[in-house]
Design a protein around this motif. Structure first.
Motif, PDB file in Angstrom:
ATOM      1  N   SER A   1       0.829  -1.208   0.000  1.00 46.53           N
ATOM      2  CA  SER A   1       0.000   0.000   0.000  1.00 46.53           C
ATOM      3  C   SER A   1       0.861   1.255   0.000  1.00 46.53           C
ATOM      4  O   SER A   1       0.582   2.207  -0.738  1.00 46.53           O
ATOM      5  CB  SER A   1      -0.934   0.000   1.207  1.00 46.53           C
ATOM      6  OG  SER A   1      -1.761  -1.122   1.183  1.00 46.53           O
TER       7      SER A   1
ATOM      8  N   LEU B   1      -7.525   1.309  -6.329  1.00 52.27           N
ATOM      9  CA  LEU B   1      -7.462   0.342  -5.234  1.00 52.27           C
ATOM     10  C   LEU B   1      -7.742  -1.078  -5.726  1.00 52.27           C
ATOM     11  O   LEU B   1      -7.110  -2.037  -5.275  1.00 52.27           O
ATOM     12  CB  LEU B   1      -8.438   0.727  -4.129  1.00 52.27           C
ATOM     13  CG  LEU B   1      -8.148   2.052  -3.424  1.00 52.27           C
ATOM     14  CD1 LEU B   1      -9.226   2.365  -2.414  1.00 52.27           C
ATOM     15  CD2 LEU B   1      -6.790   2.054  -2.775  1.00 52.27           C
TER      16      LEU B   1
ATOM     17  N   ILE C   1      -5.347  -2.116   2.365  1.00 50.38           N
ATOM     18  CA  ILE C   1      -5.028  -1.305   1.185  1.00 50.38           C
ATOM     19  C   ILE C   1      -5.784   0.019   1.192  1.00 50.38           C
ATOM     20  O   ILE C   1      -5.170   1.083   1.061  1.00 50.38           O
ATOM     21  CB  ILE C   1      -5.247  -2.121  -0.106  1.00 50.38           C
ATOM     22  CG1 ILE C   1      -4.184  -3.234  -0.177  1.00 50.38           C
ATOM     23  CG2 ILE C   1      -5.192  -1.239  -1.334  1.00 50.38           C
ATOM     24  CD1 ILE C   1      -4.366  -4.203  -1.309  1.00 50.38           C
TER      25      ILE C   1
ATOM     26  N   ILE D   1      -3.623   3.548   1.855  1.00 55.78           N
ATOM     27  CA  ILE D   1      -3.473   4.398   0.676  1.00 55.78           C
ATOM     28  C   ILE D   1      -4.332   5.652   0.771  1.00 55.78           C
ATOM     29  O   ILE D   1      -3.859   6.763   0.501  1.00 55.78           O
ATOM     30  CB  ILE D   1      -3.786   3.609  -0.613  1.00 55.78           C
ATOM     31  CG1 ILE D   1      -2.726   2.526  -0.837  1.00 55.78           C
ATOM     32  CG2 ILE D   1      -3.826   4.531  -1.817  1.00 55.78           C
ATOM     33  CD1 ILE D   1      -2.945   1.681  -2.063  1.00 55.78           C
TER      34      ILE D   1
END
Length: 191
Positions: free
Chosen positions: A14, A55, A126, A130
């Motif tokens: 990430s 993503l 993730i 992020i």
């Protein structure tokens, strides 16, 4: 090499991709600029219309090796005498794939589909690392909401209820998926 992204920690992946898609000095925008595609550059992680695609790409990259290994194991576990018999009966490549290989690995397809749906509903690392669920709530997941309810708002009862609800949702999706997959297998078996 294909399996390597699955072994790497999700937080490390990430962080790497958050730098890769950074609008300031991100490598992805530099690649687009080098290819002469400056018109496609954008703020990948702060644009609500594309952040979920970014993503999804990161998750796809991370878990694709795992799926390749599972499909490879399923294909290698097929009895070779069935394939040889079909080849003797002059089955072409498409017929081998459709009538022998796909039904033989349907149990693995069922497992991978369930695992992906479950993983998509329970994803945390993730999107949290992020985008932290942003911009706004564009990339928030059910697990992010559950963790925020528990640790940000100290509402542990609501968080526990949300955890049980996601479990029931996953079981319900599995039952529906199992019904659909088995109907497809039975329909193909009658042909």
């Amino acid at each position: 090499m294909v399996f390597m992204p699955y072994i790497i920690n999700g937080v490390a992946i990430s962080y790497a991709f958050s730098y890769f898609f950074s609008p300031i000095n991100g490598a992805f925008d530099a690649i687009l600029e080098t290819l002469g595609l400056e018109g496609l550059q954008r703020h990948w992680l702060s644009d609500p219309s594309v952040v979920n695609f970014v993503l999804a790409f990161v998750s796809l990259w991370r878990f694709s090796g795992y799926h390749v290994v599972l499909f490879l194991a399923a294909l290698q576990s097929m009895p070779q005498d069935i394939l040889e018999a079909a080849e003797i009966d002059r089955a072409n490549t498409w017929q081998l794939f459709r009538y022998i290989q796909v039904p033989s690995i349907m149990l693995m397809v069922d497992f991978i589909l369930f695992d992906n749906i479950r993983g998509a509903l329970q994803v945390f690392d993730i999107p949290f690392v992020i985008t932290n669920g942003g911009p706004g709530y564009a990339s928030s997941t059910f697990t992010l909401y559950t963790i925020n309810a528990a640790f940000k708002f100290s509402n542990f009862g609501l968080a526990a209820t949300m955890a049980v609800a996601i479990m029931f949702l996953i079981v319900a999706i599995y039952v529906v998926q199992n019904f659909i997959i088995h109907r497809l297998v039975l329909r193909e078996g009658r042909r």
